[in-house]
Design a protein around this motif. Structure first.
Motif, short mmCIF file in Angstrom:
data_model
loop_
_atom_site.label_atom_id
_atom_site.label_comp_id
_atom_site.label_asym_id
_atom_site.label_seq_id
_atom_site.Cartn_x
_atom_site.Cartn_y
_atom_site.Cartn_z
N PHE A 151 0.82 -1.22 0.00
CA PHE A 151 0.00 0.00 0.00
C PHE A 151 0.86 1.28 0.00
CE2 PHE A 151 -2.63 3.25 2.18
CZ PHE A 151 -3.65 3.32 1.26
N LYS A 152 1.93 1.26 0.78
CA LYS A 152 2.77 2.45 0.87
C LYS A 152 3.41 2.77 -0.49
CE LYS A 152 5.16 2.87 4.84
NZ LYS A 152 6.35 2.61 5.70
N ASN A 153 3.88 1.72 -1.17
CA ASN A 153 4.46 1.90 -2.51
C ASN A 153 3.45 2.49 -3.48
OD1 ASN A 153 7.01 1.08 -2.08
ND2 ASN A 153 6.74 -1.00 -2.84
N LEU A 154 2.22 1.99 -3.38
CA LEU A 154 1.16 2.46 -4.26
C LEU A 154 0.94 3.96 -4.06
CD1 LEU A 154 -1.38 2.10 -6.12
CD2 LEU A 154 -2.65 1.59 -4.05
N LEU A 155 0.85 4.36 -2.79
CA LEU A 155 0.62 5.78 -2.49
C LEU A 155 1.76 6.64 -3.00
CD1 LEU A 155 -0.96 6.25 1.05
CD2 LEU A 155 -1.97 6.60 -1.19
N THR B 202 6.37 -3.29 -9.22
CA THR B 202 5.37 -4.01 -8.41
C THR B 202 5.41 -5.51 -8.70
OG1 THR B 202 3.96 -2.07 -8.47
CG2 THR B 202 2.91 -4.10 -7.83
N ALA B 203 5.52 -5.85 -9.97
CA ALA B 203 5.41 -7.26 -10.34
C ALA B 203 6.71 -8.04 -10.23
CB ALA B 203 4.88 -7.38 -11.78
N ILE B 204 7.83 -7.37 -10.42
CA ILE B 204 9.10 -8.11 -10.52
C ILE B 204 9.49 -8.76 -9.18
CG2 ILE B 204 10.76 -6.26 -9.96
CD1 ILE B 204 11.37 -8.36 -13.00
N GLY B 205 9.02 -8.20 -8.08
CA GLY B 205 9.43 -8.75 -6.79
C GLY B 205 8.34 -9.49 -6.03
N CYS C 232 -3.30 -9.06 -6.73
CA CYS C 232 -2.82 -7.88 -6.00
C CYS C 232 -2.17 -6.89 -6.98
CB CYS C 232 -1.82 -8.30 -4.92
SG CYS C 232 -0.99 -6.93 -4.15
N VAL C 233 -1.37 -7.41 -7.92
CA VAL C 233 -0.72 -6.53 -8.91
C VAL C 233 -1.78 -5.80 -9.73
CG1 VAL C 233 0.75 -6.48 -10.97
CG2 VAL C 233 1.39 -7.93 -9.05
N ILE C 234 -2.80 -6.53 -10.18
CA ILE C 234 -3.86 -5.91 -11.00
C ILE C 234 -4.56 -4.79 -10.20
CG2 ILE C 234 -6.09 -6.31 -12.15
CD1 ILE C 234 -5.05 -9.13 -12.84
N CYS C 235 -4.88 -5.09 -8.94
CA CYS C 235 -5.56 -4.08 -8.11
C CYS C 235 -4.69 -2.85 -7.89
CB CYS C 235 -5.95 -4.68 -6.76
SG CYS C 235 -7.30 -5.83 -6.90
N MET C 236 -3.40 -3.09 -7.67
CA MET C 236 -2.47 -1.97 -7.47
C MET C 236 -2.43 -1.09 -8.72
SD MET C 236 -0.37 -2.36 -4.57
CE MET C 236 1.28 -2.03 -5.09
N LEU C 237 -2.37 -1.72 -9.89
CA LEU C 237 -2.29 -0.96 -11.14
C LEU C 237 -3.60 -0.21 -11.40
CD1 LEU C 237 -0.36 -3.48 -13.44
CD2 LEU C 237 0.54 -1.52 -12.17
N ALA C 238 -4.72 -0.85 -11.06
CA ALA C 238 -6.02 -0.18 -11.23
C ALA C 238 -6.09 1.04 -10.32
CB ALA C 238 -7.16 -1.15 -10.93
N PHE D 167 6.14 -10.32 -13.92
CA PHE D 167 5.56 -11.36 -13.06
C PHE D 167 6.15 -12.73 -13.42
CE2 PHE D 167 1.66 -13.84 -11.68
CZ PHE D 167 1.69 -13.43 -10.36
N ALA D 168 6.28 -12.96 -14.73
CA ALA D 168 6.88 -14.23 -15.19
C ALA D 168 8.33 -14.33 -14.74
CB ALA D 168 6.78 -14.33 -16.71
#
Lengths: 263, 230
Positions: A13-17, A91-94, A125-131, A176-177
């Motif tokens: 969440f902190k990263n997203l903000l 977000t996805a790489i880690g 979670c990644v999809i929600c963060m990007l949305a 992600f892959a």
């Protein structure tokens, strides 16, 4: 799965903000600065519009920077495209590999949950963060238009933001892959990949011989100048994007389910 | 009596490096089984194969009568595992980690968790990153025990724990085993094997050998390690 998903959201969440306020904030600042720079921008736009390939690369040959919509497409389009791609990659790489890097994988996978469900929860979670990122940035940009007393070009704006969201999903899927293979957080690789995709599109628009291959890159269908000047992206770009996204996500599920996990 | 653990001809290699070779092992329900051997002998590889962290192609593993690959999720509902390195999510509070472990299992384990926390003197208000190894181990014990599993798998559980906590830890194990649970204990500590284990096996160079009795003297115990160097 729901518990893992919620925990991931909380941890990220902190990263997203930070990212959404930083990218959206820069975009908003750009919009708010428009009036004070309007004269210079118009001159600059005229000068840049005659610079051949360079003007094509940044879309200044098709759009007038004398309007807020044109200015938004050139300036904010670049900021959001680059910032969004980097956020998606980071977000996805880690998100999967961090479990091994921080040695929490054994704790997580010693619980009654399949690896597929772990990957699904993290992917969701990644999809929600990007949305959420797209929504926050979109609101800030819209606020900019309202503050400037200008009407928001609704159709183009929505098309641009939705396109950016899809592009972010594609970049995130590739990362992600990679995350499913790696036992370490490849943050540098993720950022590098996002920049590579961006550079590919930039160079592809400047070099005539590469234009036919632009559709391969994820930035090809989210060029703000094209969207705001009413041009539609090639269908092939969307087909490639869908194929890359599906293959990358499928690979992440398949590979993570069959690999040995480091302690 | 049913076997809680049944390993048949397990072989697991890491590329060209040896893991374990043709390991067969049976642990009866209600046993406290000592699993000893030098570093790199293959104890953790065996345990990690049992829990599905490592994928093996040769051999089979049954836990609680179920296939470790096909019935992984069902098995893990009844297994409490404590890794040798107790790592969690640094930013989380101890209480959140314990609740998270219960929530993923879909259980309310608050009563049992509170009991174990009180016995081991776990400070649930601290964040994981503030904890020493010993205190992280205590959190790991709570997470492994709070759902009252039928099978415990502990990989070097007492490293970092003070003697009193070690005593409390074994009291807890005995309490659960008395109620029907089974415990596999991987350890380097002879006294733990002598005092608490009912059966034992040793691993050396990836191969397993059952011991006639877990009551062994220092010299015999050390010879398992010294032989490795010859």
């Amino acid at each position: 799965m729901k518990t893992i998903f919620l925990k991931e959201l909380k941890l990220n969440f902190k990263n997203l903000l930070i990212w959404s306020l930083a990218v959206g904030g820069v975009g908003l600042a750009c919009i708010l600065l428009y009036r004070s720079m309007q004269g210079e921008i118009a001159e600059l736009g005229d000068a840049f519009s005659d610079m051949g390939f360079f003007s094509d690369a940044f879309g200044m040959s098709t759009l007038s920077m004398a309007t807020l919509a044109g200015y938004f497409a050139v300036e904010v389009g670049t900021v959001h495209g680059l910032g969004g791609g980097m956020f998606a990659a980071l977000t996805a790489i880690g998100i999967i590999s961090k479990e091994e890097e921080r040695h929490s994988g054994e704790f997580l996978l010693s619980m009654p949950v399949s690896r597929k469900k772990v990957v699904a929860a993290k992917g969701l979670c990644v999809i929600c963060m990007l949305a959420a990122f797209t929504l926050i940035c979109g609101c800030l940009y819209a606020l900019g238009f309202v503050s400037m007393g200008e009407s928001l070009p609704g159709g183009e704006f929505m098309k641009f933001m939705c396109g950016q969201f899809l592009m972010n999903i594609e970049v995130a899927a590739v990362c992600f892959a990679i995350s499913s293979i790696s036992g370490k957080n490849r943050m540098g690789a993720g950022l590098g990949l996002a920049l590579l995709f961006y550079a590919y599109d930039l160079i592809g628009r400047a070099v005539p011989d590469l234009k036919d291959y632009l559709f391969i890159g994820p930035y090809s269908y989210v060029n703000a100048s094209e969207i705001f000047s009413g041009r539609t992206a090639f269908a092939s770009a969307f087909i490639v994007a869908a194929a890359v996204t599906l293959c990358a996500v499928f690979f992440a599920f398949w590979y993570y389910d069959r690999r040995d996990l480091a302690s | 009596m049913m076997n809680a653990i049944e390993i048949e001809h397990l072989t697991k290699n890491y590329g060209k490096n040896r893991g374990v070779t043709d390991v067969s092992l049976k642990v009866k329900e209600g046993d406290i089984f000592g699993f000893i051997g030098p570093n790199g002998a293959g104890k953790s590889t065996t345990i990690r194969s049992m829990l599905g962290f490592l994928k093996f192609r040769e051999g089979s593993i049954k836990l609680l009568g179920m296939d470790s690959v096909k019935d992984h999720v069902e098995i893990m509902k009844n297994v409490g595992y404590m890794p040798s390195e107790a790592w969690f999510y640094d930013a989380m509070k101890v209480s959140d980690v314990i609740k998270y472990a219960a929530d993923v299992r879909g259980l309310d384990c608050s009563e049992e968790a509170a009991k174990i926390c009180a016995k081991l003197k776990v400070d649930t208000g601290k964040r994981i990153r503030e904890l020493s190894l010993g205190n992280r181990k205590k959190v790991s014990i709570v997470c492994a025990m709070q759902h009252k599993p039928k099978l415990f798998i502990f990989d070097e559980p007492t490293g970092g724990l003070d003697p009193l906590m070690q005593k409390h830890f074994f009291e807890l194990i005995n309490e659960y085993v008395d109620k029907g649970a089974t415990c596999l204990l991987s350890t380097h500590v002879l006294t733990e094997v002598n005092k608490y284990c009912r059966n034992a096996a040793i691993m050396r160079e990836g191969r397993l050998m059952m011991l006639d009795s877990p009551r062994i003297d220092d010299d015999t115990f050390l010879s398992f390690y010294e032989d490795e160097e010859v």
